[in-house]
Design an enzyme around this catalytic site. Structure first.
Site, PDB file in Angstrom:
ATOM      1  N   GLY A 224     -14.204  -8.440  66.658  1.00 28.18           N
ATOM      2  CA  GLY A 224     -15.022  -8.517  65.443  1.00 28.18           C
ATOM      3  C   GLY A 224     -15.043  -9.916  64.896  1.00 28.18           C
ATOM      4  N   ASN A 225     -15.518 -10.056  63.671  1.00 28.01           N
ATOM      5  CA  ASN A 225     -15.533 -11.375  63.042  1.00 28.01           C
ATOM      6  C   ASN A 225     -15.260 -11.239  61.552  1.00 28.01           C
ATOM      7  OD1 ASN A 225     -18.154 -11.234  61.520  1.00 28.01           O
ATOM      8  ND2 ASN A 225     -18.856 -10.783  63.595  1.00 28.01           N
ATOM      9  N   ARG A 226     -15.238 -12.369  60.865  1.00 29.48           N
ATOM     10  CA  ARG A 226     -14.733 -12.387  59.484  1.00 29.48           C
ATOM     11  C   ARG A 226     -15.821 -12.233  58.424  1.00 29.48           C
ATOM     12  NH1 ARG A 226     -12.043 -17.937  59.712  1.00 29.48           N
ATOM     13  NH2 ARG A 226     -11.755 -17.643  57.473  1.00 29.48           N
TER      14      ARG A 226
END
Ligand code: CTP
Length: 421
Positions: A224-226
Site C-alpha cells: 500500500g501507500n501513505r
C-alpha cells in the site's frame, strides 16, 4: 403563528460584530439532538450563533439546552422581543443560516415562502447563504412533494445537503440520516468562507477518487501507500458546497463521509478502476486524487506467508496495475479529466519538467503537481501545488489548506466546463 413559550428575546447587545453570525435553525426531528454538537463546533470556533428552533424541535431538545450551549436566549416564535423585530432582523443580519435537521415540513414551508414561526420568517428574510441539512425517513425524502421542494430550493441557490444512508429512527435503514455534524460544520465553514454563494457546479456531476489502494499479499498483508485521502475528501466537500452531485470513490480512508456526498469504498486498484469508470460515465468531471498502487502481487496467497527456517526472504512477483487516469483520458467517459502528480525532481529534469511530460503522457486536461521532495504532503493539513493545463497554462497555488487548493482546482474545472458547454 406559533407561540411556544421558548424564552426571552434575542438581545442585539449580545452580538459580537467581528464574529461570523450564524443562525442555527433546528426543526422537529429526532436528529435535533445532533444539532447540539453542530452548535458546539460553531461556538468553539468563534462563531456568533443564534439558535432558532421550531416549536416541534423544542419537543425533542428544550430551550435551556440551546440557551446554555449558545450563551444566548432562545425563541421559537415571533412574539418575543417584538420591539427588536427579530423575525426580520435575524435573517437580515446573518452571515449564514443553517437548518439541521431540516424536516420535510420545514423544507415545504421554505420552498413555498410560508412564514409561521421565527425560523421560517428568518429563512424568508435571509440574504446570506442558506444550508439545509435534511433528516427524515426514506419515504418522506423520496416523496414527489419533497423531491419538488428540494429542487425548487436548490434552483434558488439554497445548499440542500444530501442525507446520509444508514440506520433511521426505529429499526429501519435507508437514505435520510442527518450527515455527521462535523461534516455539516465543515461544509458551513466553506460556504461562509466563499462569501456570496456561487453554486457554480450546480447541475454538474463529478467524481473524485481518494486514498491509497491496497494489494493483498496474503490474508494479513498488503502492498500500500501513505495517502491519507484528505485532499480527495476536501475536493469532494468543496464540490458539494458548490452545488455539484458528487461521487467519492474512497480507497482505505478512515475519515468521516463528507456531508452530501455519495461515498463508495474500495480496496484494490482493480476495484478503484471499476468504481471510477462506472461513476464517471456521463459525468462532467473526474478528479483522480487517489494514489493507486502501481503494482500488485501476481497471485494472492490464501494462507499467511511463513518465515523460512533458513532465514531467506520470499520473492514476491509483481505485475503492473492499469493506469486509470490514462484510461479515463483516452476513453473520455467524463468531459474534464484531472490528475495529480507527486513528483521529485531528478537528474533528468525539474519537478515541473517531469510533470509537463506526465501531463502529456497521461493525456488529462489538468495535472495538479505536488513537490514531494522531503516527504511533504502525505497526511498533512496544508498543501502547495502547481496546476498545469494541457493548453500550456500554469497556476501556482500558494501554501494553504487542502480545502483552498480544492477550490482552485474546481475553479479551473468550472472554467473548462463553461467553455465547452
Ligand atoms: N494513477 C492512476 N492509476 C494508476 C496510477 C496512478 O490513475 N495505476 C493516477 C493517480 O491517481 C494520479 C496520477 O495517476 O492522478 C499520477 O500518479 P503517479 O503515481 O504520479 O503517476 P505514475 O503513472 O505512477 O507515474 P510515475 O512514472 O511517476 O510513477
Amino acid at each position: 403563528m406559533s407561540s411556544h413559550p421558548a424564552g426571552a428575546p434575542v438581545d442585539e447587545a449580545e452580538r459580537a460584530p467581528d464574529r461570523p453570525r450564524v443562525v442555527l435553525g433546528v426543526s422537529g426531528g429526532i436528529a435535533a439532538y445532533k444539532a447540539c454538537e453542530l452548535l458546539r463546533r460553531f461556538t468553539e470556533s468563534g462563531h456568533d450563533v443564534t439558535v432558532v428552533p421550531t416549536s416541534a424541535a423544542l419537543e425533542f431538545v428544550g430551550a435551556p439546552t440551546w440557551a446554555a450551549l449558545s450563551g444566548k436566549p432562545v425563541a421559537a416564535d415571533v412574539w418575543s422581543g417584538v420591539h427588536e423585530v427579530p423575525h426580520v432582523r435575524l435573517g437580515q443580519s446573518a452571515d449564514l443560516v443553517v437548518v439541521a435537521p431540516a424536516t420535510a415540513d420545514l423544507m415545504a414551508k421554505a420552498a413555498h415562502g410560508l412564514a409561521d414561526d421565527l425560523l421560517t420568517n428568518t429563512l424568508l428574510t435571509a440574504r446570506c447563504p442558506v444550508v439545509l441539512a435534511p433528516a427524515m425517513h426514506t419515504e418522506m425524502w423520496e416523496h414527489p412533494a419533497t423531491v419538488a421542494n428540494v429542487a425548487t430550493l436548490r434552483q434558488r441557490g439554497t445548499v440542500v445537503v444530501e442525507p446520509a444512508e444508514g440506520r433511521l429512527t426505529g429499526a429501519d435503514t435507508g437514505k435520510g440520516r442527518l450527515p455527521d455534524p462535523a461534516e455539516i460544520f465543515d461544509l458551513c465553514v466553506e460556504v461562509l468562507a466563499r462569501g456570496a454563494l456561487t453554486p457554480d457546479l450546480r447541475g454538474r456531476r463529478v467524481v473524485v477518487s481518494a486514498g491509497g489502494t491496497r494489494e493483498r499479499l496474503d490474508p494479513v498483508r498488503f502492498l500500500g501507500n501513505r495517502s491519507s485521502g484528505r485532499q480527495g475528501y476536501a475536493l469532494a466537500r468543496a464540490a458539494a458546497a458548490r452545488g455539484a452531485e458528487v461521487t467519492l470513490v474512497a480507497a482505505n480512508v478512515t475519515l468521516p463521509d463528507p456531508a452530501g456526498v455519495k461515498v463508495e469504498r474500495v480496496e484494490t486498484t482493480a476495484e478503484l478502476r471499476a468504481a471510477v469508470l462506472s461513476a464517471a460515465t456521463g459525468a462532467d468531471a473526474v478528479v483522480m486524487a487517489a494514489a493507486p498502487a502501481d503494482f500488485r502481487p501476481t497471485g494472492e496467497s490464501t494462507v499467511k506467508i511463513k518465515k523460512a527456517a533458513d532465514g531467506s526472504a520470499p520473492t514476491i512477483e509483481l505485475e503492473q496495475n492499469p493506469d486509470i487516469l490514462a484510461e479515463l483520458a483516452a476513453a473520455r467517459p467524463a468531459r474534464v479529466v484531472v490528475g495529480f502528480a507527486a513528483e521529485t525532481g531528478d537528474s533528468t529534469g525539474s519537478v515541473l519538467d517531469l510533470a509537463r511530460a506526465k501531463l502529456a503522457r497521461k493525456g488529462c486536461d489538468l495535472l495538479v503537481v505536488n513537490d514531494v521532495g522531503g516527504g511533504a504532503v502525505f497526511g498533512a493539513e496544508d498543501n502547495e501545488a502547481v496546476i498545469l493545463g494541457d493548453d500550456g497554462s500554469t497556476s501556482e497555488v500558494p501554501r494553504g489548506s487542502k480545502t483552498a487548493l480544492a477550490h482552485v482546482i474546481w475553479d479551473r474545472v468550472a472554467e473548462r466546463l463553461s467553455r465547452s458547454s
